[in-house]
Design a protein around this motif. Structure first.
Motif, PDB file in Angstrom:
ATOM      1  N   LYS A 147      59.648  54.907 -81.679  1.00  0.00           N
ATOM      2  CA  LYS A 147      60.495  53.870 -81.577  1.00  0.00           C
ATOM      3  C   LYS A 147      60.077  52.697 -80.569  1.00  0.00           C
ATOM      4  O   LYS A 147      60.273  51.637 -80.968  1.00  0.00           O
ATOM      5  CB  LYS A 147      61.966  54.209 -81.462  1.00  0.00           C
ATOM      6  N   LEU A 148      59.718  53.204 -79.549  1.00  0.00           N
ATOM      7  CA  LEU A 148      59.155  52.374 -78.520  1.00  0.00           C
ATOM      8  C   LEU A 148      57.879  51.884 -78.564  1.00  0.00           C
ATOM      9  O   LEU A 148      57.255  50.906 -78.000  1.00  0.00           O
ATOM     10  CB  LEU A 148      59.516  53.033 -77.104  1.00  0.00           C
ATOM     11  N   GLY A 149      57.230  52.576 -79.690  1.00  0.00           N
ATOM     12  CA  GLY A 149      55.798  51.837 -79.594  1.00  0.00           C
ATOM     13  C   GLY A 149      54.469  52.377 -78.418  1.00  0.00           C
ATOM     14  O   GLY A 149      53.765  51.729 -78.365  1.00  0.00           O
ATOM     15  N   ILE A 150      54.948  53.426 -78.037  1.00  0.00           N
ATOM     16  CA  ILE A 150      53.876  53.941 -77.073  1.00  0.00           C
ATOM     17  C   ILE A 150      53.088  55.072 -77.420  1.00  0.00           C
ATOM     18  O   ILE A 150      52.792  55.828 -76.512  1.00  0.00           O
ATOM     19  CB  ILE A 150      54.763  54.248 -75.680  1.00  0.00           C
ATOM     20  N   THR A 151      52.843  55.147 -78.811  1.00  0.00           N
ATOM     21  CA  THR A 151      52.118  56.397 -79.051  1.00  0.00           C
ATOM     22  C   THR A 151      50.668  55.868 -79.362  1.00  0.00           C
ATOM     23  O   THR A 151      49.821  56.960 -79.527  1.00  0.00           O
ATOM     24  CB  THR A 151      52.632  57.096 -80.397  1.00  0.00           C
ATOM     25  N   GLY A 152      50.221  54.687 -79.206  1.00  0.00           N
ATOM     26  CA  GLY A 152      48.819  54.457 -79.444  1.00  0.00           C
ATOM     27  C   GLY A 152      48.041  54.937 -78.322  1.00  0.00           C
ATOM     28  O   GLY A 152      46.803  54.919 -78.740  1.00  0.00           O
ATOM     29  N   PHE A 153      48.370  55.259 -77.072  1.00  0.00           N
ATOM     30  CA  PHE A 153      47.384  55.579 -76.187  1.00  0.00           C
ATOM     31  C   PHE A 153      47.076  57.071 -76.120  1.00  0.00           C
ATOM     32  O   PHE A 153      46.077  57.398 -75.542  1.00  0.00           O
ATOM     33  CB  PHE A 153      47.941  55.230 -74.873  1.00  0.00           C
ATOM     34  N   MET A 154      47.768  57.663 -77.274  1.00  0.00           N
ATOM     35  CA  MET A 154      47.621  59.321 -77.318  1.00  0.00           C
ATOM     36  C   MET A 154      46.460  59.453 -78.247  1.00  0.00           C
ATOM     37  O   MET A 154      46.664  60.075 -79.539  1.00  0.00           O
ATOM     38  CB  MET A 154      48.858  59.945 -77.593  1.00  0.00           C
ATOM     39  N   GLY A 155      45.370  59.044 -78.257  1.00  0.00           N
ATOM     40  CA  GLY A 155      44.208  59.399 -78.867  1.00  0.00           C
ATOM     41  C   GLY A 155      44.184  59.141 -80.323  1.00  0.00           C
ATOM     42  O   GLY A 155      43.629  59.332 -81.210  1.00  0.00           O
TER      43      GLY A 155
END
Length: 155
Positions: A147-155
């Motif tokens: 929801k917060l869009g912070i999953t992009g940094f996880m590989g």
């Protein structure tokens, strides 16, 4: 100079051992002796634990801090003062009287907390999306990163 009595050990002469009376008994023996009652300890660690004078203060502090969103202190209070809970109220020593209300109330508080926590967890585990419908996606925590869009940094 001290004189020694023949055949009497030196300890008995000095008063460390009781002297037998003429009949071969101790002078103080008047009949069957009963063992003293066992000492009452309010804590599970017995004589190594708190003295009874300090026990009431600790039980009260554990009980009151349990209301500060720390209900597991109620469980610790119940475990630590287990002898107070185990002794029936009618036959418990009068020395437990000031401690007993705090420990019993802690047991009641922890029981209520446990029932509420288990009910809440069971509702979410068993019910899930069938119980809550589309609101379920807003209630669960595992999709917060999406929801917060912070999953992009996880590989």
């Amino acid at each position: 100079m001290e004189t020694r009595v023949a055949g009497v050990p030196e300890d008995e002469e000095s008063g460390l051992l009781p002297r037998p009376s003429a009949a071969g008994r101790r002078p103080s023996s008047r009949g069957p002796r009963f063992p003293p009652p066992p000492a009452a300890w309010a804590t599970v660690d017995g004589p190594l634990g708190l003295p009874l004078e300090d026990a009431e203060g600790h039980a009260r502090r554990f009980f009151l801090w349990g209301f500060a969103c720390l209900p597991f202190l109620w469980a610790i209070n119940c475990c630590y003062f287990w002898p107070v809970i185990r002794s029936p109220a009618a036959s418990s020593p009068s020395t437990f009287a000031p401690i007993r209300p705090y420990v019993v109330r802690s047991a009641i508080g922890f029981t209520i907390f446990s029932v509420v926590l288990i009910t809440w967890a069971t509702t979410f585990i068993v019910g899930g999306e069938q119980l809550f419908g589309p609101v379920w996606n807003d209630l669960v925590m595992y999709n917060v990163a999406d929801k917060l869009g912070i999953t992009g940094f996880m590989g």
